[in-house]
Design a protein around this motif. Structure first.
Motif, PDB file in Angstrom:
ATOM      1  N   ASP A   1       1.922   3.225  -3.576  1.00  0.00           N
ATOM      2  CA  ASP A   1       0.987   5.388  -3.833  1.00  0.00           C
ATOM      3  C   ASP A   1       2.108   6.076  -3.433  1.00  0.00           C
ATOM      4  O   ASP A   1       1.338   7.474  -4.090  1.00  0.00           O
ATOM      5  N   ASP A   2       2.843   6.199  -2.213  1.00  0.00           N
ATOM      6  CA  ASP A   2       3.542   7.600  -2.467  1.00  0.00           C
ATOM      7  C   ASP A   2       4.766   7.334  -2.388  1.00  0.00           C
ATOM      8  O   ASP A   2       5.328   8.645  -1.473  1.00  0.00           O
TER       9      ASP A   2
ATOM     10  N   ALA B   1       2.511  10.287 -10.178  1.00  0.00           N
ATOM     11  CA  ALA B   1       2.508   9.043 -10.002  1.00  0.00           C
ATOM     12  C   ALA B   1       4.493   8.789  -9.516  1.00  0.00           C
ATOM     13  O   ALA B   1       5.211   9.115 -10.195  1.00  0.00           O
TER      14      ALA B   1
ATOM     15  N   TYR C   1      -2.046   2.586 -12.937  1.00  0.00           N
ATOM     16  CA  TYR C   1      -1.187   3.665 -13.376  1.00  0.00           C
ATOM     17  C   TYR C   1      -0.163   3.681 -12.651  1.00  0.00           C
ATOM     18  O   TYR C   1       1.270   4.568 -13.147  1.00  0.00           O
ATOM     19  N   LEU C   2       0.645   2.907 -11.578  1.00  0.00           N
ATOM     20  CA  LEU C   2       1.510   2.974 -11.687  1.00  0.00           C
ATOM     21  C   LEU C   2       2.811   2.126 -12.491  1.00  0.00           C
ATOM     22  O   LEU C   2       3.649   2.612 -12.515  1.00  0.00           O
TER      23      LEU C   2
ATOM     24  N   ARG D   1      -4.024  -3.551  -8.503  1.00  0.00           N
ATOM     25  CA  ARG D   1      -4.346  -2.883  -8.435  1.00  0.00           C
ATOM     26  C   ARG D   1      -4.079  -1.569  -7.999  1.00  0.00           C
ATOM     27  O   ARG D   1      -4.474  -0.376  -7.930  1.00  0.00           O
ATOM     28  N   PHE D   2      -2.870  -1.298  -9.014  1.00  0.00           N
ATOM     29  CA  PHE D   2      -1.747  -0.146  -8.938  1.00  0.00           C
ATOM     30  C   PHE D   2      -1.639  -0.001 -10.733  1.00  0.00           C
ATOM     31  O   PHE D   2      -0.998   0.252 -10.863  1.00  0.00           O
TER      32      PHE D   2
ATOM     33  N   TRP E   1       6.344   8.203  -5.080  1.00  0.00           N
ATOM     34  CA  TRP E   1       7.118   9.611  -5.596  1.00  0.00           C
ATOM     35  C   TRP E   1       7.076  10.911  -5.270  1.00  0.00           C
ATOM     36  O   TRP E   1       8.386  11.316  -5.205  1.00  0.00           O
TER      37      TRP E   1
ATOM     38  N   GLU F   1      -3.517   8.227 -12.539  1.00  0.00           N
ATOM     39  CA  GLU F   1      -5.107   7.504 -12.322  1.00  0.00           C
ATOM     40  C   GLU F   1      -6.022   8.936 -13.566  1.00  0.00           C
ATOM     41  O   GLU F   1      -5.476   9.921 -13.556  1.00  0.00           O
TER      42      GLU F   1
ATOM     43  N   LEU G   1       0.887  -1.551  -0.124  1.00  0.00           N
ATOM     44  CA  LEU G   1      -0.526   0.092   0.016  1.00  0.00           C
ATOM     45  C   LEU G   1       1.128   0.975  -0.348  1.00  0.00           C
ATOM     46  O   LEU G   1       1.057   2.062  -0.328  1.00  0.00           O
TER      47      LEU G   1
END
Length: 138
Positions: free
Chosen positions: A13-14, A63, A48-49, A45-46, A16, A55, A10
């Motif tokens: 996502d952060d 991203a 866009y990554l 799940r991600f 970046w 997104e 999780l």
């Protein structure tokens, strides 16, 4: 990455926020080593990554720039990251679920193992891991 469970992924996502920049202020990709099974879960799940784009509907969002590196979960297939050799160590994380630990280091060997319920025979005997097992879990 040791596995695709929520507690392991999780924070992706952060990433970046802490990514290094080069002398032209461009974001440098961070290499992340993982199994194909974990990569497939992350892609669901991600997306866009994995696709390296924000997104849909959030084009102004940042991203993380990630260089996905698929590794084999075989104790005989080491890989190099940050000038260190890493050996994947498949271990059991509950019945029927294999996740990875990693063995690394030059002079002293260090094993990083998370969420281990038991060692597989090939992992325990492949790199003298029995010494780590005895010192950490007895």
């Amino acid at each position: 990455m040791t596995m695709e469970h929520t507690d392991a992924v999780l924070g992706l996502d952060d990433v970046w926020v802490v990514q290094p920049r080069n002398d032209r202020n461009d974001v440098e990709q961070i290499p992340i080593f993982l199994t194909q099974f974990t990569m497939d879960s992350i892609a669901r799940r991600f997306p866009y990554l994995v696709e390296q784009r924000p997104e849909d509907g959030d084009e102004d969002a940042q991203a993380a720039k990630i260089d996905w590196k698929i590794v084999q979960d075989d104790v005989e297939k080491p890989f190099v990251a940050s000038a260190l050799e890493f050996v994947p160590l498949p271990v059991m994380h509950g019945e029927g679920y294999i996740c990875l630990g990693f063995l690394f280091g030059r002079r002293a060997r260090v094993a990083y193992l998370s969420d281990v319920s038991r060692f597989l025979p090939k992992t325990k005997h492949g790199k003298k891991l029995i010494l780590v097992h005895n010192s950490l879990f007895r």
